[in-house]
Design an enzyme around this catalytic site. Structure first.
Site, PDB file in Angstrom:
ATOM      1  N   SER A   1       0.846  -1.191   0.000  1.00  0.00           N
ATOM      2  CA  SER A   1       0.000   0.000   0.000  1.00  0.00           C
ATOM      3  C   SER A   1       0.886   1.248   0.000  1.00  0.00           C
ATOM      4  O   SER A   1       1.651   1.453  -0.938  1.00  0.00           O
ATOM      5  CB  SER A   1      -0.949  -0.023   1.200  1.00  0.00           C
ATOM      6  OG  SER A   1      -1.838   1.063   1.161  1.00  0.00           O
ATOM      7  N   THR A   2       0.844   2.048   1.073  1.00  0.00           N
ATOM      8  CA  THR A   2       1.617   3.290   1.127  1.00  0.00           C
ATOM      9  C   THR A   2       3.108   3.015   0.931  1.00  0.00           C
ATOM     10  O   THR A   2       3.693   2.210   1.646  1.00  0.00           O
ATOM     11  CB  THR A   2       1.413   3.987   2.478  1.00  0.00           C
ATOM     12  OG1 THR A   2       0.017   4.084   2.744  1.00  0.00           O
ATOM     13  CG2 THR A   2       2.031   5.375   2.468  1.00  0.00           C
TER      14      THR A   2
END
Length: 379
Positions: free
Chosen positions: A197-198
């Site tokens: 994700s991030t």
């Protein structure tokens, strides 16, 4: 002490809105604003904020060029605001490549059902990358001692193309004689599955450019990303990498040396048998599923199709998506690895699998690709 934030946007309305949202968190303090990229660079150097929120389209100096200058002169954690268009996606990916750590859609209605939810998400993202900033911030010039390199160290600066044979030094030594490489565990693998994700776009790029075009396994990738971004991201990776990379489509047959990126806003599952596996793309409106695409759903389907013959890798990301999917894979006998805390932008998803006792190895980003090749027994 609160993290210092610099808000950069040419819209006075948006500057006020972001400032009001961020200042509701006692862990955050908006210390100033800037109306264009040039002013952002000057204030980044002068004020040394922990985080900068940055618009892309601005007068005088745009957000992408501002990121480049800030990362060269005063490395800082940067969150980009982006429009959810194809052009906006390309510009955001350019900003991430320049050194920005994360991004959010500029229209908050596109990331949340209501204003409170959108504000909470924005504050959470800023706090998370602020923690990364404070963890990696280089010491001032008048201080002594050796510190870790600044945030920009995770950027991929090499311009690798499909015809290039250049690798990073550590990877070149691992590939010096592929004939002598042996599986670290002796296991047989049929699939490489990656969830992130991030911080994922930069991490994925750094790993995938190091895989040769004859990589022996198909690869599925789940990156939390809006629907407008995944096609542009897959296209960019395909240009940079030797393996083939595409946005996954319903009915795609999994082939060695090909990577399939889950489309944003939908779910990707694997069906069929381990020797004849295909991708199925689903529309999922279930309110119980936070992420679309979800690492848990894709990994869970891989466990059903490939049983114990999957190497699952959880990279940097916020939250715990991937933990339950990794649990299903491991229960079938598959191998789970995670990115280590020091090299993560956000040590959320890897931490979740680590704490659950699911990860057999926690690896720094720079060594993941070489370790994959060795484990899989490429060559």
């Amino acid at each position: 002490m609160a993290y210092k934030v610099l808000v950069v946007d040419d819209s006075s309305f948006f500057r006020r809105r972001v400032t009001d949202i961020l200042n509701k968190d006692p862990k955050l303090n908006v210390i100033d604003v800037a109306v264009n990229g040039k002013e952002a660079v000057e204030k980044a150097i002068l004020l040394k904020p922990d985080v900068i929120t940055m618009d892309i389209e601005m007068p005088v100096l745009n957000g992408i060029d501002a990121v480049k200058q800030i990362m060269a002169k005063s490395p800082t954690a940067i969150l980009m605001f982006s429009s959810l268009t194809h052009q906006g996606a390309k510009a955001t990916l350019d900003a991430l490549d320049a050194g920005a750590l994360d991004f959010l859609p500029k229209k908050f209605s596109e990331i949340a059902k209501n204003t409170d939810e959108a504000g909470s998400l924005l504050r959470q993202r800023v706090v998370e990358i602020a923690r990364k900033s404070s963890f990696e911030k280089p010491k001032a010039a008048n201080q002594t001692g050796v510190t870790r390199p600044p945030i920009a160290k995770v950027r991929l600066t090499a311009n690798v193309t499909k015809t290039s044979n250049s690798y990073t030094p550590e990877f070149s030594s691992a590939l010096k004689d592929k004939k002598t490489l042996k599986r670290s565990s002796g296991k047989e693998y049929k699939l490489l599955a990656i969830g992130t994700s991030t911080g994922g776009p930069v991490a994925l790029q750094k790993i995938l450019v190091q895989l040769d075009q004859d990589f022996p396994l198909p690869i599925i990738i789940v990156q939390h990303m809006p629907a407008a971004f995944t096609a542009a991201f897959a296209s960019r990776l395909n240009t940079l990498c030797k393996i083939s990379i595409k946005e996954a489509a319903d009915g795609d047959v999994l082939k060695p040396g090909c990577a399939y990126l889950a489309p944003g806003g939908r779910q990707m599952i694997i069906i069929g048998s381990e020797n004849s596996a295909k991708i199925k793309i689903l529309d999922d409106d279930s309110p119980k599923i936070t992420f679309k695409p979800s690492v848990d759903i894709s990994f869970g389907s891989a466990a059903k199709t490939f049983a114990g013959k999957v190497l699952g890798v959880i990279l940097t990301g916020m939250g715990s998506d991937g933990k339950e999917g990794s649990r299903m894979l491991k229960a079938k006998g598959s191998t789970i690895w995670s990115q280590d805390e020091q090299s993560c932008v956000v040590y959320g998803m890897p931490q979740a699998v680590d704490k659950a006792g699911l990860s057999q190895l926690s690896l720094p980003l720079d060594s993941i690709a070489a370790s994959m090749v060795k484990e899989i027994g490429h060559g």
